[in-house]
Design a protein around this motif. Structure first.
Motif, PDB file in Angstrom:
ATOM      1  N   LEU B 118      -9.685  -4.394 -15.671  1.00 47.86           N
ATOM      2  CA  LEU B 118      -9.984  -3.043 -15.267  1.00 47.86           C
ATOM      3  C   LEU B 118     -10.360  -3.058 -13.664  1.00 47.86           C
ATOM      4  N   GLY B 119     -11.727  -3.551 -13.587  1.00 46.37           N
ATOM      5  CA  GLY B 119     -12.160  -3.854 -12.197  1.00 46.37           C
ATOM      6  C   GLY B 119     -11.463  -4.379 -11.349  1.00 46.37           C
ATOM      7  N   VAL B 120     -10.743  -5.722 -11.629  1.00 47.36           N
ATOM      8  CA  VAL B 120      -9.905  -6.129 -10.646  1.00 47.36           C
ATOM      9  C   VAL B 120      -8.772  -5.348 -10.301  1.00 47.36           C
ATOM     10  N   THR B 121      -8.228  -4.501 -11.027  1.00 44.77           N
ATOM     11  CA  THR B 121      -7.069  -3.510 -10.778  1.00 44.77           C
ATOM     12  C   THR B 121      -7.587  -2.606  -9.912  1.00 44.77           C
ATOM     13  N   PHE B 122      -8.735  -2.114 -10.047  1.00 49.89           N
ATOM     14  CA  PHE B 122      -9.291  -1.083  -9.115  1.00 49.89           C
ATOM     15  C   PHE B 122      -9.721  -1.653  -7.637  1.00 49.89           C
ATOM     16  N   SER B 123     -10.061  -2.907  -7.723  1.00 45.05           N
ATOM     17  CA  SER B 123     -10.047  -3.619  -6.220  1.00 45.05           C
ATOM     18  C   SER B 123      -8.641  -3.488  -5.403  1.00 45.05           C
ATOM     19  N   PHE B 124      -7.896  -3.602  -6.279  1.00 45.82           N
ATOM     20  CA  PHE B 124      -6.341  -3.763  -5.741  1.00 45.82           C
ATOM     21  C   PHE B 124      -6.019  -2.257  -5.342  1.00 45.82           C
ATOM     22  N   LEU B 125      -6.383  -1.220  -6.377  1.00 45.01           N
ATOM     23  CA  LEU B 125      -6.014   0.270  -5.875  1.00 45.01           C
ATOM     24  C   LEU B 125      -6.820   0.679  -4.839  1.00 45.01           C
ATOM     25  N   ILE B 126      -8.140   0.166  -4.602  1.00 42.22           N
ATOM     26  CA  ILE B 126      -9.124   0.582  -3.378  1.00 42.22           C
ATOM     27  C   ILE B 126      -8.189   0.081  -2.246  1.00 42.22           C
ATOM     28  N   ALA B 127      -8.096  -1.158  -2.114  1.00 43.80           N
ATOM     29  CA  ALA B 127      -7.750  -1.777  -0.946  1.00 43.80           C
ATOM     30  C   ALA B 127      -6.520  -1.371  -0.475  1.00 43.80           C
ATOM     31  N   ALA B 128      -5.283  -1.206  -1.427  1.00 42.97           N
ATOM     32  CA  ALA B 128      -4.193  -0.991  -0.775  1.00 42.97           C
ATOM     33  C   ALA B 128      -4.088   0.355   0.359  1.00 42.97           C
ATOM     34  N   PRO B 129      -4.605   1.468  -0.043  1.00 40.56           N
ATOM     35  CA  PRO B 129      -4.393   2.431   0.784  1.00 40.56           C
ATOM     36  C   PRO B 129      -5.518   2.293   1.900  1.00 40.56           C
ATOM     37  N   LEU B 130      -6.817   1.865   1.660  1.00 40.08           N
ATOM     38  CA  LEU B 130      -8.020   1.838   2.506  1.00 40.08           C
ATOM     39  C   LEU B 130      -7.642   0.868   3.741  1.00 40.08           C
ATOM     40  N   ILE B 131      -6.990  -0.334   3.625  1.00 42.72           N
ATOM     41  CA  ILE B 131      -6.717  -1.105   4.511  1.00 42.72           C
ATOM     42  C   ILE B 131      -5.345  -1.088   4.995  1.00 42.72           C
ATOM     43  N   ASN B 132      -5.115  -0.334   6.420  1.00 42.39           N
ATOM     44  CA  ASN B 132      -3.717   0.390   6.515  1.00 42.39           C
ATOM     45  C   ASN B 132      -3.268  -0.391   7.755  1.00 42.39           C
ATOM     46  N   GLU B 133      -2.258  -1.183   7.856  1.00 42.32           N
ATOM     47  CA  GLU B 133      -1.839  -1.560   8.992  1.00 42.32           C
ATOM     48  C   GLU B 133      -1.467  -0.886  10.065  1.00 42.32           C
ATOM     49  N   VAL B 134      -1.138   0.303   9.961  1.00 40.36           N
ATOM     50  CA  VAL B 134      -1.363   1.411  11.355  1.00 40.36           C
ATOM     51  C   VAL B 134      -2.667   1.621  11.769  1.00 40.36           C
ATOM     52  N   ALA B 135      -3.565   1.725  10.938  1.00 38.00           N
ATOM     53  CA  ALA B 135      -4.823   1.858  11.226  1.00 38.00           C
ATOM     54  C   ALA B 135      -5.396   0.811  11.940  1.00 38.00           C
ATOM     55  N   LEU B 136      -5.206  -0.278  11.579  1.00 39.34           N
ATOM     56  CA  LEU B 136      -5.458  -1.750  12.098  1.00 39.34           C
ATOM     57  C   LEU B 136      -4.977  -1.937  13.448  1.00 39.34           C
ATOM     58  N   VAL B 137      -3.614  -1.499  13.625  1.00 40.33           N
ATOM     59  CA  VAL B 137      -2.946  -1.385  15.088  1.00 40.33           C
ATOM     60  C   VAL B 137      -3.763  -0.689  15.776  1.00 40.33           C
ATOM     61  N   LEU B 138      -3.957   0.689  15.375  1.00 38.25           N
ATOM     62  CA  LEU B 138      -4.207   1.612  16.147  1.00 38.25           C
ATOM     63  C   LEU B 138      -5.668   1.152  16.825  1.00 38.25           C
TER      64      LEU B 138
END
Lengths: 77, 338
Positions: B118-138
């Motif tokens: 469960l905790g590993v699944t949450f790590s995925f679910l948290i990272a996916a929207p939080l680290i966003n490629e558009v944000a990174l570029v900007l």
């Protein structure tokens, strides 16, 4: 007759996929039967992790994206 | 061959944007140097093509990388993984696996029923929207690579640690009970793609993402340009500066209910930073807006009890607060400005 199954819980992308699949099948002129599968348990039984997905006669052909009309035609024939 | 030519042209244009903007502002339009209008126009004509050029390249590259990481493949990489190693891997995979919050439910069920903790699944679910490629570029385009890396690094840390904490709390019983009763479906055979297919997928991503976000980028930069020209330096320092202890929690509380894509939020971030807001405060605001969204919570309510959603949001919010305070402590205002 082929059964085209659209897997998705009802988001906009799922509706787009259903329309594209419908059009692709009509243009191919094949007899078909389009089913929308929206119940999450049934979707999971296909092994799909990302919706929308497209299956033909129970076999998943595409998942997690809305393929183009040409791609759907290729998947159906 | 065509690729090399395109890349050379891209580099040539990209490295001459500053001169072009200056020429357009002072030469072609004949604005007097040093006036607020000239500053705003030069800022706008420099930033818009720069950010759009960066966006095309990064979205293309990310789009190609994502063809290697389908959710099905990521699941098999994570299934049966021990915690800690699993949390690190899940957060990293969260960045590169294509994910849409509309698929959060099948993905969550698919992960936990295949034996991803469960905790590993949450790590995925948290990272996916939080680290966003558009944000990174900007961030990269507007503030340089240091801030972009800080954002990615701390975002990954939040996803890893928050997921690990949720795992340690053993909250499996707070998942809706019917989820674990679902039999795992078959493992789908992965498609075999050629490099041509992958490149095509990358361009599709460019068309979809850049096509969707460019108006926000232009609008945001226009607002930023206005602030750049007319708002006085240090205007925000008094209430969004490092010494205001309540600024970070206030920024996070303001950010969570706001739901915007990264492209819309970052030019605002830029304007805030430039006028004296502290980096930690602004970064916390941005992460709260893009990383925690109420629509996703509503979607996840199907599979998670309310208590578990509250823990999930609580732990991530705490992580964002820590990042905000940490940066305000460590980085003096102004040091990372371009």
């Amino acid at each position: 007759m082929k059964t085209i199954q659209i897997l998705g819980t009802g988001c906009t992308k799922c509706k787009n996929l259903a329309e594209i699949a419908d059009r692709a099948a009509r243009e191919l002129g094949q007899p078909y039967h389009l089913v929308k599968i929206t119940e999450i348990r049934e979707i999971m039984a296909f092994g799909v992790l990302s919706t929308p997905a497209l299956a033909v006669d129970g076999v998943v052909k595409s998942a997690g994206k809305v393929p183009t009309l040409a791609e759907v035609k290729a998947l159906l024939s | 061959m065509l690729g090399v030519l395109a890349l050379t042209a891209w580099l040539l244009v990209y490295t001459h944007l500053g001169e072009a903007a200056r020429w357009l502002t002072l030469g072609a339009l004949g604005l007097a140097p040093g006036t607020p209008l000239a500053a705003a126009v030069e800022f706008f004509t420099f930033e818009v093509p720069k950010v759009l050029l960066l966006l095309v390249v990064v979205v293309l590259v990310v789009g190609i990388i994502r063809t290697f990481f389908t959710p099905e493949r990521t699941r098999s990489l994570l299934a049966g993984r021990r915690e800690s190693v699993g949390n690190v891997l899940a957060a990293l995979l969260g960045v590169v696996t294509p994910f849409c919050s509309c698929s959060a439910v099948p993905l969550f069920i698919g992960f936990v029923t295949a034996g991803v903790p469960l905790g590993v699944t949450f790590s995925f679910l948290i990272a996916a929207p939080l680290i966003n490629e558009v944000a990174l570029v900007l961030l990269w385009g507007l503030f340089g690579w240091k801030i972009a890396l800080l954002y990615m690094g701390t975002g990954l840390a939040i996803a890893m640690i928050a997921g690990w904490i949720i795992g340690r709390l053993h909250l499996e019983s707070w998942v809706e009970p019917w989820v674990y009763a679902i039999p795992g479906g078959p493992n789908l055979a992965s498609e075999t793609l050629t490099w041509g297919d992958r490149l095509a997928a990358g361009w599709t991503a460019v068309g979809e993402i850049v096509g969707k976000v460019w108006p926000y980028v232009v609008l945001g930069i226009a607002v930023g340009a206005g602030i750049h020209g007319w708002v006085p330096e240090g205007f925000l320092a008094s209430f969004m500066g490092r010494d205001t202890w309540w600024a970070v929690p206030a920024a996070v509380l303001l950010g969570v209910p706001m739901y915007s894509n990264a492209a819309g939020i970052i030019p605002i971030v830029q304007a805030l930073l430039e006028k004296g807001a502290a980096l930690g405060t602004v970064l916390a605001f941005m992460m709260a807006v893009i990383g925690l969204s109420l629509p996703e919570a509503v979607i996840l309510r199907k599979v998670l009890t309310m208590r578990l959603i509250l823990v999930f949001f609580g732990v991530v919010t705490l992580g964002i607060l820590c990042v905000g305070y940490l940066f305000n402590l460590v980085i003096p205002t102004g040091v990372l400005h371009p």
